[in-house]
Design a protein around this motif. Sequence first.
Motif, short mmCIF file in Angstrom:
data_model
loop_
_atom_site.label_atom_id
_atom_site.label_comp_id
_atom_site.label_asym_id
_atom_site.label_seq_id
_atom_site.Cartn_x
_atom_site.Cartn_y
_atom_site.Cartn_z
N PRO A 89 -64.82 70.05 11.63
CA PRO A 89 -64.82 70.13 10.29
C PRO A 89 -66.48 69.48 9.96
CG PRO A 89 -62.61 69.61 10.70
CD PRO A 89 -63.29 69.76 12.21
N ALA A 90 -66.47 68.38 10.53
CA ALA A 90 -67.90 67.78 9.91
C ALA A 90 -69.06 68.59 10.40
CB ALA A 90 -67.81 66.39 10.75
N THR A 91 -69.01 69.30 11.53
CA THR A 91 -70.10 70.17 12.10
C THR A 91 -70.21 71.23 11.21
OG1 THR A 91 -69.69 69.08 14.24
CG2 THR A 91 -71.30 70.72 14.13
N LEU A 92 -69.27 71.79 10.79
CA LEU A 92 -69.12 73.24 9.96
C LEU A 92 -69.78 72.78 8.50
CD1 LEU A 92 -65.81 74.59 10.50
CD2 LEU A 92 -67.73 75.63 11.14
N ALA A 93 -69.50 71.63 8.22
CA ALA A 93 -69.96 71.09 6.98
C ALA A 93 -71.47 70.88 7.04
CB ALA A 93 -69.43 69.68 6.36
N ALA A 94 -71.92 70.16 8.16
CA ALA A 94 -73.12 70.04 8.42
C ALA A 94 -74.15 71.35 8.21
CB ALA A 94 -73.57 69.17 9.72
N ALA A 95 -73.27 72.50 8.84
CA ALA A 95 -74.26 73.84 9.00
C ALA A 95 -74.11 74.07 7.26
CB ALA A 95 -73.44 74.78 9.71
N HIS A 96 -73.28 74.00 6.55
CA HIS A 96 -73.34 74.37 5.18
C HIS A 96 -74.40 73.62 4.14
CE1 HIS A 96 -71.90 74.80 0.84
NE2 HIS A 96 -71.89 75.98 1.21
N CYS A 97 -74.31 72.18 4.78
CA CYS A 97 -75.37 71.41 4.31
C CYS A 97 -76.63 71.86 4.44
CB CYS A 97 -75.07 70.11 4.89
SG CYS A 97 -75.69 68.76 3.82
N ALA A 98 -77.13 72.30 5.90
CA ALA A 98 -78.39 72.80 6.23
C ALA A 98 -78.92 73.95 5.33
CB ALA A 98 -78.58 73.09 7.57
N TYR A 99 -77.89 74.70 5.12
CA TYR A 99 -77.98 76.07 4.27
C TYR A 99 -78.21 75.42 2.97
CZ TYR A 99 -75.83 79.10 0.95
OH TYR A 99 -75.60 79.97 -0.24
N ARG A 100 -77.62 74.62 2.33
CA ARG A 100 -78.04 73.82 0.85
C ARG A 100 -79.29 73.22 0.89
NH1 ARG A 100 -74.38 73.18 -3.18
NH2 ARG A 100 -76.43 73.81 -4.20
N ASP A 101 -79.67 72.60 1.84
CA ASP A 101 -80.78 71.91 1.88
C ASP A 101 -82.03 72.81 1.63
OD1 ASP A 101 -79.53 69.43 2.01
OD2 ASP A 101 -80.18 69.23 4.25
N ALA A 102 -81.82 73.86 2.53
CA ALA A 102 -83.05 74.97 2.34
C ALA A 102 -83.27 75.46 1.24
CB ALA A 102 -82.69 75.73 3.39
N ILE A 103 -82.14 75.63 0.43
CA ILE A 103 -82.05 76.28 -0.88
C ILE A 103 -83.22 75.79 -1.86
CG2 ILE A 103 -80.79 77.13 -2.94
CD1 ILE A 103 -78.57 77.67 -1.34
N ALA A 104 -83.12 74.34 -1.83
CA ALA A 104 -83.98 73.46 -2.68
C ALA A 104 -85.54 74.08 -2.38
CB ALA A 104 -83.66 72.10 -2.45
N SER A 105 -85.87 74.01 -1.20
CA SER A 105 -87.19 74.40 -0.81
C SER A 105 -87.43 76.05 -0.97
CB SER A 105 -87.56 73.93 0.51
OG SER A 105 -86.91 74.88 1.39
N ILE A 106 -86.60 76.81 -1.02
CA ILE A 106 -86.79 78.19 -1.40
C ILE A 106 -86.88 78.28 -2.78
CG2 ILE A 106 -85.75 80.48 -1.24
CD1 ILE A 106 -83.97 79.48 1.14
N ARG A 107 -86.24 77.61 -3.68
CA ARG A 107 -86.35 77.72 -5.13
C ARG A 107 -87.93 77.17 -5.25
NH1 ARG A 107 -80.62 75.42 -6.69
NH2 ARG A 107 -79.97 77.38 -7.42
#
Length: 555
Positions: free
Chosen positions: A401-419
Amino acid sequence: MTFQLLSISATATLLLIIASNYILHYVRSVLRGAKRPNRTDLASNSTESTVLLGNSLASALPDSIIFPHDAAAFEQSVNSYWAQQECEVIPACIVRPRDVQQLCTAVHILKSEYDERGKKDSREKEKVEGMFAIRSGGHSPVSGAASIRGGVLIDLSLFHEVTPSEDGSSVVIGAGAKWVNVSKILDEKGLAVTGGRSSAVGVGGLTLGGGLSFFSPRFGLVCSNIISYEVVLASGCVATASATTNSDLWQALKGGSNNFGIVTRITARSFRCAKIWSGFLYLPAFQATKVLAAFHEFVNRANSGDHSIRYDSQAAGPIACFTYLQQLGIEAVAVNLVYTNTPEDGKKWPVCWRTSSFRSLWRLWSTCKVRTLTSATDELNALNPPGRRQAFGTTTIKNDPATLAAAHCAYRDAIASIRRKNIKGMSWTLVLQPLLPEWFRKGDPNPLGLQNDGTDEPLVIVSFTVNWAERQDDEFVAATTRQAVEQIEATATAKNTGHRYRYLNYCGEWQKPLEGYGEENLRFLREVARKYDPGGLFQKGCVGGFKLGSMPSEA
Ligand SMILES: Cc1cc2nc3c(=O)[nH]c(=O)nc-3n(C[C@H](O)[C@H](O)[C@H](O)COP(=O)(O)OP(=O)(O)OC[C@H]3O[C@@H](n4cnc5c(N)ncnc54)[C@H](O)[C@@H]3O)c2cc1C
Ligand SMILES: *[C@@H]1O[C@H](CO)[C@@H](O)[C@H](O)[C@H]1NC(C)=O
Ligand SMILES: *[C@@H]1O[C@H](CO)[C@@H](O)[C@H](O)[C@H]1NC(C)=O
Ligand SMILES: *[C@@H]1O[C@H](CO)[C@@H](O)[C@H](O)[C@H]1NC(C)=O
């Protein structure tokens, strides 16, 4: 108070429905508008020796070679890649063989030229440059995987036969066929093979890289269900690779990609299959945490001692996709659920999915229904139209679960710079899908390094599917994708929840999937390559894809 809450949630729901309509419209307009930009600025260029090579191919195979001056046929072939970047890599000429004999002739000519250049280069102490590339369905997102600037492109699109055996136990399939061509014919006969999940994808590349199928929980990976391969070797001769003939080559082709020869057709095991249950749940982004939990819980059934909720091997997926659409500034979640049979008792949902947390998740809509395999693969395909710039990247983790959450977090982090960068037409998607140890132990042995590595825990293939509109953003997107993958890998390493396997067909160009098969398997692949291609034609003469690296010495 209650009334206010109600009206807030009603407004929110209304907004979501409007937003989801926008997504639908957006996807449809992308599908309709997938036109190729004009590429006249990207004229082909070739060296003198390539011109000579083109001439000898043309005199041996006059009907099967296409030069740029044959504009319509040339454009049609060059434009048939899925990713726009691949369409921009212009070859000097295209060989489109009509039969195996013609391909043998072409390989023979390429090999002679390769040997000549080798002799000349060893005198001049230079390296042999790549001469040709191999393409089946052209769905690799890696620029240059199946294309070559100023060289010879071998286009296998005329190898598209689909011939089921009399008894229905196997099917001969041309490497240049698309999965839709296979499923259409098999649907009518009530048969199926362990094949691709997206209709327009090619048989050749998917099968040679491993292959994930809706039927993998039942029968194993796509490569583990190939009875035999017909392959043109570096010598220009045709060989058969099966469990009884050239069995080392047979095993090496199950994941070894384009390192051994050009596969012209495969014989795949087939089985009875009526209609299946398949579709997507579309959810608003605020459901992401619940989707991650439902994903973990479902995949964890494989680990569960509780027999009432055993993993049903007819269930494929869940494939959980978290998407950010720059154009609309919104995020959404889509989950693909499949049951490779009709639901029990004529119910709407099969038991395995009805009893999962996905059933009760609040969603915008669902497309799950009983349909043909072709219809299911068309639905997946529609989400990935051709004509856009594309990037992939992948890693493999445990179902933690924690690693799955980290994967989702990496996805979210990138959105900020894409924006911040405002990448035109960007769609940024994280995809999670299970890979269970019991799946890769089914079917024939393969060199992927998953069968006997002692793993009993369910794994999760994490991948990014990214597309955008303009060339000027290529570098930024590549760097963002790589950074997100590396961020997940860093977490997985720290938590000891990573796995060395990287699915070759989801890899970005910087990745080294063959090393992920483990040392022993890589050594095996190198030995097989040296045995069937002692001069290294497919290591150095053939460009694109993932190469085997330093070969064992001749000694
Ligand atoms: C929309 C989409 C959906 C996908 N769905 C799935 C899926 O459900 N399951 C899955 O496992 N993967 C899936 N993939 C990944 C897919 O497996 C790869 O993109 C694969 O490379 C496609 O094969 P191709 O023949 O179309 O590719 P190509 O680009 O033609 O080839 C890919 C590589 O294989 C080599 N190659 C191709 N044919 C031959 C041959 N006959 N002999 C020797 N070498 C050859 C090429 O040189 C190249 O390096 C999907 C990809 C996309 C874009
Ligand atoms: C592409 O460019 C060529 C040459 O300039 C031109 O003849 C052709 O009409 C253009 N096609 C499109 C679709 O713009
Ligand atoms: C072909 O064109 C590309 C891009 O314009 C250039 O980088 C490359 O050096 C050229 N190759 C030859 C052989 O002229
Ligand atoms: C393969 O399927 C596509 C899409 O249905 C179709 O256009 C094409 O003609 C088919 N090819 C062959 C050889 O049947």
